[in-house]
Design a protein around this motif. Structure first.
Motif, mmCIF file in Angstrom:
data_model
loop_
_atom_site.group_PDB
_atom_site.id
_atom_site.type_symbol
_atom_site.label_atom_id
_atom_site.label_comp_id
_atom_site.label_asym_id
_atom_site.label_seq_id
_atom_site.Cartn_x
_atom_site.Cartn_y
_atom_site.Cartn_z
ATOM 1 N N ASP A 40 11.895 6.858 -1.263
ATOM 2 C CA ASP A 40 13.258 6.334 -1.313
ATOM 3 C C ASP A 40 13.311 4.864 -1.711
ATOM 4 O O ASP A 40 14.391 4.300 -1.873
ATOM 5 N N ARG A 41 12.144 4.231 -1.902
ATOM 6 C CA ARG A 41 12.148 2.819 -2.283
ATOM 7 C C ARG A 41 12.436 2.679 -3.775
ATOM 8 O O ARG A 41 11.882 3.394 -4.609
ATOM 9 N N THR A 42 13.300 1.740 -4.090
ATOM 10 C CA THR A 42 13.729 1.558 -5.484
ATOM 11 C C THR A 42 13.179 0.268 -6.089
ATOM 12 O O THR A 42 13.530 -0.076 -7.208
ATOM 13 N N ASP A 43 12.325 -0.432 -5.359
ATOM 14 C CA ASP A 43 11.840 -1.734 -5.816
ATOM 15 C C ASP A 43 10.390 -1.690 -6.261
ATOM 16 O O ASP A 43 9.688 -2.699 -6.233
ATOM 17 N N ILE A 72 6.700 -4.958 4.219
ATOM 18 C CA ILE A 72 7.767 -4.097 3.715
ATOM 19 C C ILE A 72 9.091 -4.779 4.040
ATOM 20 O O ILE A 72 9.503 -4.827 5.208
ATOM 21 N N PRO A 73 9.777 -5.363 3.056
ATOM 22 C CA PRO A 73 10.964 -6.178 3.329
ATOM 23 C C PRO A 73 12.051 -5.463 4.127
ATOM 24 O O PRO A 73 12.783 -6.099 4.888
ATOM 25 N N SER A 74 12.165 -4.151 3.962
ATOM 26 C CA SER A 74 13.234 -3.419 4.654
ATOM 27 C C SER A 74 12.904 -3.136 6.116
ATOM 28 O O SER A 74 13.754 -2.651 6.856
ATOM 29 N N PHE A 75 11.680 -3.441 6.555
ATOM 30 C CA PHE A 75 11.272 -3.212 7.936
ATOM 31 C C PHE A 75 11.396 -4.501 8.741
ATOM 32 O O PHE A 75 11.128 -5.591 8.235
ATOM 33 N N GLY A 85 5.395 -5.925 -1.424
ATOM 34 C CA GLY A 85 6.620 -6.689 -1.197
ATOM 35 C C GLY A 85 6.423 -8.187 -1.116
ATOM 36 O O GLY A 85 7.384 -8.942 -1.240
ATOM 37 N N GLU A 133 6.913 6.782 0.499
ATOM 38 C CA GLU A 133 8.092 5.920 0.377
ATOM 39 C C GLU A 133 8.893 6.239 -0.880
ATOM 40 O O GLU A 133 9.194 5.373 -1.702
#
Length: 240
Positions: free
Chosen positions: A201-204, A72-75, A159, A199
């Protein structure tokens, strides 16, 4: 099957659903001893290509397991490592057992562990039926990670991939076909109300999600035409 009936009497809904996987697989094998292999797939897998390559590429493996590596790139790394420890190294949405001694012994062991205890307690190193998968390779021979690309991609690891069309099929960044995607966490309230509860809220999200939603709507239309009284949808407040 007496074991299934006992589970239904004594366990809550989520525990029963988790535990039924190895019980059902063994039940199938007991009734069909001529089978060479039995494979479990979750209902929310969608196949975009022939899965035969999974078995052709690793014919000698008694057990085939799907890696559940979290990407997960945001983590950050610390968050990823913690989640991996809690949830385990594998995802139980797709796994396969040969009917040799190693495969059937491993399946029986998994069933017995799930019957003993099958609960959602990541803090104790238990995550339904899934936490037990981490121990299989240390206890039984020929337990293999699936090496074929494009297998069991889901919200926990998409991701690491890019998706595109090539020659009329979905492929990954290296040109390998996307064999199947695990659309975990969808709730179908109506044909026009299909929700993703993980998830949100993920936009990808990759475009394969829109493909899946469009296909679901067509499938619901087909089912409704054949069976107008069909009402097997999730409830408004079903977000578990």
């Amino acid at each position: 099957n007496e074991e299934l009936l006992e589970l239904k009497r004594t366990r809550d809904q989520s525990e029963y659903c988790w535990t039924v996987k190895p019980v059902f697989l063994e039940f199938v094998l007991d009734g069909h001893p001529e089978l060479e292999r039995v494979t479990y797939i979750d209902a929310d897998l969608f196949f975009f290509a022939d899965p035969r390559a999974i078995f052709d590429n690793q014919p000698d493996c008694s057990v085939l397991l799907s890696r559940g590596d979290i990407v997960i790139p945001s983590f950050g790394k610390q968050e990823i490592d913690m989640l991996q420890r809690l949830l385990g190294r594998y995802n139980s949405g797709f796994l396969s057992f040969k009917t040799d001694s190693a495969g059937t012994d491993c399946l029986r062991w998994w069933k017995e562990r799930c019957l003993e205890e099958c609960k959602n307690a990541p803090g104790e190193g238990k995550f339904g039926d899934q936490g037990y998968l981490d121990y299989m390779s240390g206890l039984f021979p020929n337990v293999c990670d699936i090496t074929t690309p494009g297998v069991n991609i889901g919200h926990w690891n998409y991701g690491r991939h890019t998706f595109s069309w090539k020659d009329g099929r979905l492929v990954l960044e290296d040109g390998s076909p996307l064999i199947f995607y695990h659309f975990s966490g969808y709730r179908i309230v109506t044909a026009g109300d299909i929700r993703q509860i993980h998830e949100t809220d993920r936009t990808d999200l990759p475009f394969v999600h829109q493909l899946y939603q469009d296909i679901l709507k067509r499938v619901i239309g087909t089912v409704s035409a054949v069976c107008p009284e069909f009402s097997g949808f999730a409830s408004e407040d079903d977000n578990k």
